[in-house]
Enzyme design. Sequence first.
Site, short mmCIF file in Angstrom:
data_model
loop_
_atom_site.label_atom_id
_atom_site.label_comp_id
_atom_site.label_asym_id
_atom_site.label_seq_id
_atom_site.Cartn_x
_atom_site.Cartn_y
_atom_site.Cartn_z
N ASP A 31 16.57 19.97 28.93
CA ASP A 31 15.77 21.19 29.02
C ASP A 31 15.92 21.79 30.43
O ASP A 31 15.90 21.06 31.43
CB ASP A 31 14.29 20.87 28.74
CG ASP A 31 13.49 22.12 28.44
OD1 ASP A 31 13.07 22.29 27.28
OD2 ASP A 31 13.28 22.94 29.37
N ILE A 32 16.06 23.09 30.49
CA ILE A 32 16.29 23.77 31.77
C ILE A 32 15.05 23.71 32.67
O ILE A 32 15.16 23.82 33.90
CB ILE A 32 16.74 25.23 31.52
CG1 ILE A 32 17.52 25.78 32.69
CG2 ILE A 32 15.57 26.12 31.15
CD1 ILE A 32 18.25 27.08 32.40
N ASN A 86 7.60 22.39 18.34
CA ASN A 86 6.71 23.54 18.32
C ASN A 86 7.16 24.48 17.20
O ASN A 86 8.35 24.78 17.09
CB ASN A 86 6.75 24.28 19.66
CG ASN A 86 6.18 23.45 20.79
OD1 ASN A 86 5.23 22.69 20.60
ND2 ASN A 86 6.77 23.55 21.97
N GLY A 92 3.30 27.43 19.79
CA GLY A 92 3.89 27.30 21.13
C GLY A 92 5.40 27.42 21.15
O GLY A 92 6.03 27.16 22.17
N GLN A 93 5.99 27.87 20.04
CA GLN A 93 7.45 28.00 20.02
C GLN A 93 7.88 29.26 20.77
O GLN A 93 7.35 30.35 20.53
CB GLN A 93 7.94 28.06 18.57
CG GLN A 93 9.47 28.03 18.46
CD GLN A 93 9.95 27.94 17.01
OE1 GLN A 93 9.15 27.98 16.06
NE2 GLN A 93 11.25 27.84 16.83
N HIS A 99 14.22 23.07 17.28
CA HIS A 99 14.64 22.02 18.22
C HIS A 99 13.56 20.96 18.32
O HIS A 99 12.37 21.26 18.18
CB HIS A 99 14.93 22.61 19.61
CG HIS A 99 13.86 23.50 20.14
ND1 HIS A 99 13.71 24.81 19.72
CD2 HIS A 99 12.87 23.28 21.03
CE1 HIS A 99 12.69 25.36 20.34
NE2 HIS A 99 12.13 24.44 21.14
N HIS A 101 11.94 18.42 20.94
CA HIS A 101 11.82 18.01 22.34
C HIS A 101 11.72 16.49 22.39
O HIS A 101 11.00 15.88 21.59
CB HIS A 101 10.51 18.54 22.95
CG HIS A 101 10.44 20.02 23.12
ND1 HIS A 101 10.69 20.66 24.33
CD2 HIS A 101 10.13 20.99 22.24
CE1 HIS A 101 10.52 21.96 24.17
NE2 HIS A 101 10.17 22.20 22.92
P1 AMP Z 1 9.74 25.85 22.66
O1 AMP Z 1 8.51 26.36 23.36
O2 AMP Z 1 9.47 24.61 21.83
O3 AMP Z 1 10.46 26.94 21.90
O4 AMP Z 1 10.69 25.32 23.81
C1 AMP Z 1 11.80 26.01 24.28
C2 AMP Z 1 12.37 25.16 25.38
O5 AMP Z 1 13.68 25.61 25.65
C3 AMP Z 1 11.57 25.24 26.71
O6 AMP Z 1 11.15 23.93 27.08
C4 AMP Z 1 12.58 25.83 27.69
O7 AMP Z 1 12.47 25.29 28.99
C5 AMP Z 1 13.91 25.46 27.03
N1 AMP Z 1 15.03 26.33 27.38
C6 AMP Z 1 15.05 27.69 27.37
N2 AMP Z 1 16.26 28.15 27.75
C7 AMP Z 1 17.03 27.05 27.97
C8 AMP Z 1 18.38 26.86 28.40
N3 AMP Z 1 19.19 27.90 28.66
N4 AMP Z 1 18.83 25.60 28.56
C9 AMP Z 1 18.02 24.54 28.31
N5 AMP Z 1 16.74 24.66 27.90
C10 AMP Z 1 16.25 25.90 27.74
#
Ligand code: AMP
Length: 112
Positions: A31-32, A86, A92-93, A99, A101
């Site tokens: 995760d970024i 999420n 919270g998505q 995906h 986590h």
């Molecule tokens: P969600 O709230 O479950 O949709 O989580 C989305 C997740 O994607 C968050 O934890 C972000 O930090 C992560 N995210 C968004 N953009 C990127 C990216 N380019 N590379 C890796 N993780 C990302």
Amino acid sequence: MSADCIFCKIVDGSIPAKRIYEDDDVIAFHDINPSARVHFLIVPKLHIESLASCEAHDQALLGKMLLLAPKLAKEQGLAGFKTLINTGKDGGQLVFHIHVHVLGGGNVPLTV
Ligand code: AMP
Ligand code: ZN
């Protein structure tokens, strides 16, 4: 592939990510914006919006994603971990490409 989807762009390589796993169906990458010492995402290559849009024919793919969690967590040195999906804006998505986590390594939050 969905044109405006950030995870589809990671899948096709047009956006970089720190990948830790890839096969024909799934990729996993860090995760970024990590919420724990180790925080990675397990993502299908197919664009599926959320858990709520999955159907019976996605069962094997969902199972594969879940079974990858302990395997990859172990490879990342985690003795235990939290999985989180999420679903929907109210869930919270933020990225509408399903995906899982996987978080671990201390200070694991209840939500991300
Ligand atoms: P969600 O709230 O479950 O949709 O989580 C989305 C997740 O994607 C968050 O934890 C972000 O930090 C992560 N995210 C968004 N953009 C990127 C990216 N380019 N590379 C890796 N993780 C990302
Ligand atoms: Zn996508």
